[in-house]
Design a protein around this motif. Structure first.
Motif, short mmCIF file in Angstrom:
data_model
loop_
_atom_site.label_atom_id
_atom_site.label_comp_id
_atom_site.label_asym_id
_atom_site.label_seq_id
_atom_site.Cartn_x
_atom_site.Cartn_y
_atom_site.Cartn_z
N THR A 39 -7.19 2.78 9.41
CA THR A 39 -6.53 2.38 8.17
C THR A 39 -5.02 2.65 8.29
O THR A 39 -4.59 3.45 9.12
N LYS A 40 -4.27 1.99 7.44
CA LYS A 40 -2.82 2.21 7.35
C LYS A 40 -2.51 2.76 5.95
O LYS A 40 -3.28 2.57 5.01
N SER A 41 -1.37 3.39 5.81
CA SER A 41 -0.98 3.96 4.53
C SER A 41 -0.07 3.03 3.75
O SER A 41 0.44 3.39 2.69
N TYR A 42 0.13 1.82 4.24
CA TYR A 42 1.06 0.88 3.61
C TYR A 42 0.45 -0.52 3.65
O TYR A 42 -0.41 -0.81 4.49
N PRO A 43 0.85 -1.41 2.75
CA PRO A 43 0.36 -2.78 2.81
C PRO A 43 1.02 -3.54 3.96
O PRO A 43 2.17 -3.27 4.31
N PHE A 44 0.25 -4.44 4.56
CA PHE A 44 0.82 -5.27 5.61
C PHE A 44 0.06 -6.59 5.69
O PHE A 44 -1.10 -6.68 5.31
N ASP A 45 0.76 -7.62 6.18
CA ASP A 45 0.16 -8.94 6.28
C ASP A 45 -0.58 -9.08 7.59
O ASP A 45 -0.11 -8.64 8.65
N ASN A 46 -1.74 -9.70 7.51
CA ASN A 46 -2.57 -9.96 8.68
C ASN A 46 -2.80 -11.46 8.77
O ASN A 46 -3.08 -12.11 7.76
#
Length: 194
Positions: A39-46
């Motif tokens: 998981t990541k702690s920030y939003p990101f585009d995939n």
């Protein structure tokens, strides 16, 4: 005891959690299972999944390896519930190629040959080394306990008087098992335990 406090402030960015369990099956085989989550702690585009929010699983993968007591893989399966690309789950089926591989010297090389590179998934392949350790930690103590119980039963029946065969130690495999370590000395003197 935890690690020392970080010397400078920091922000969490990525978390990988790997959970592994070893099971003894009623048919005498052993299942070693792993669950890997990134998981990541920030939003990101995939590219394939759109925007992933903090805590959304980038990777969510399962592996089950069925092993006999001689550390031979009888079957291996994997499932990828969460992946960065739609195509990724297709790589999970390649893990079945590990059937017939022995866990021991050359194991990592054999895994790479059968499911390395474009033949499989990096994350599923990487978890296999830790699964091999869990297999050993699951099976070896089970075998030692079984041998001890069989010996005690034979002695109770008056069938055995000789000392049991010594437990084979993994000499040289780590700091504790150095040839001259106090741990090895205690084992050799008969005070070793699981």
């Amino acid at each position: 005891m935890p690690l020392s406090e970080p010397e400078v402030p920091r922000v969490p960015l990525h978390r990988r959690q790997i959970t592994m369990d070893g099971y003894h099956r009623t048919d005498g085989l052993f299942d070693i299972e792993a669950h890997l989550v990134d998981t990541k702690s920030y939003p990101f585009d995939n590219m394939d999944r759109g925007t992933l929010q903090p805590g959304d699983q980038l990777h969510g993968m399962w592996v089950r390896m069925t092993v006999d007591e001689d550390m031979m893989i009888r079957a291996c399966e994997a499932v990828s519930d969460f992946t960065p690309y739609e195509i990724c789950p297709k790589a999970a089926s390649s893990m079945s190629r590990l059937a017939g591989v022995s866990i021991g010297p050359g194991f990592n090389r054999a895994v790479k040959e059968r499911v390395g590179g474009v033949l499989g998934c990096t994350h599923l392949r990487e978890v296999m080394a830790q699964m091999a350790t869990v297999a050993y930690q699951t099976i070896a103590p089970w075998k030692w306990r079984r041998a001890r119980a069989e010996r005690e039963a034979a002695m109770a029946a008056g069938n055995v008087t000789a000392a049991p065969p010594p437990r084979r130690l993994p000499i040289g495999s780590c700091y504790a098992y150095a040839e001259d370590s106090p741990v090895v000395r205690r084992h050799r003197e008969g005070g070793g335990a699981e």
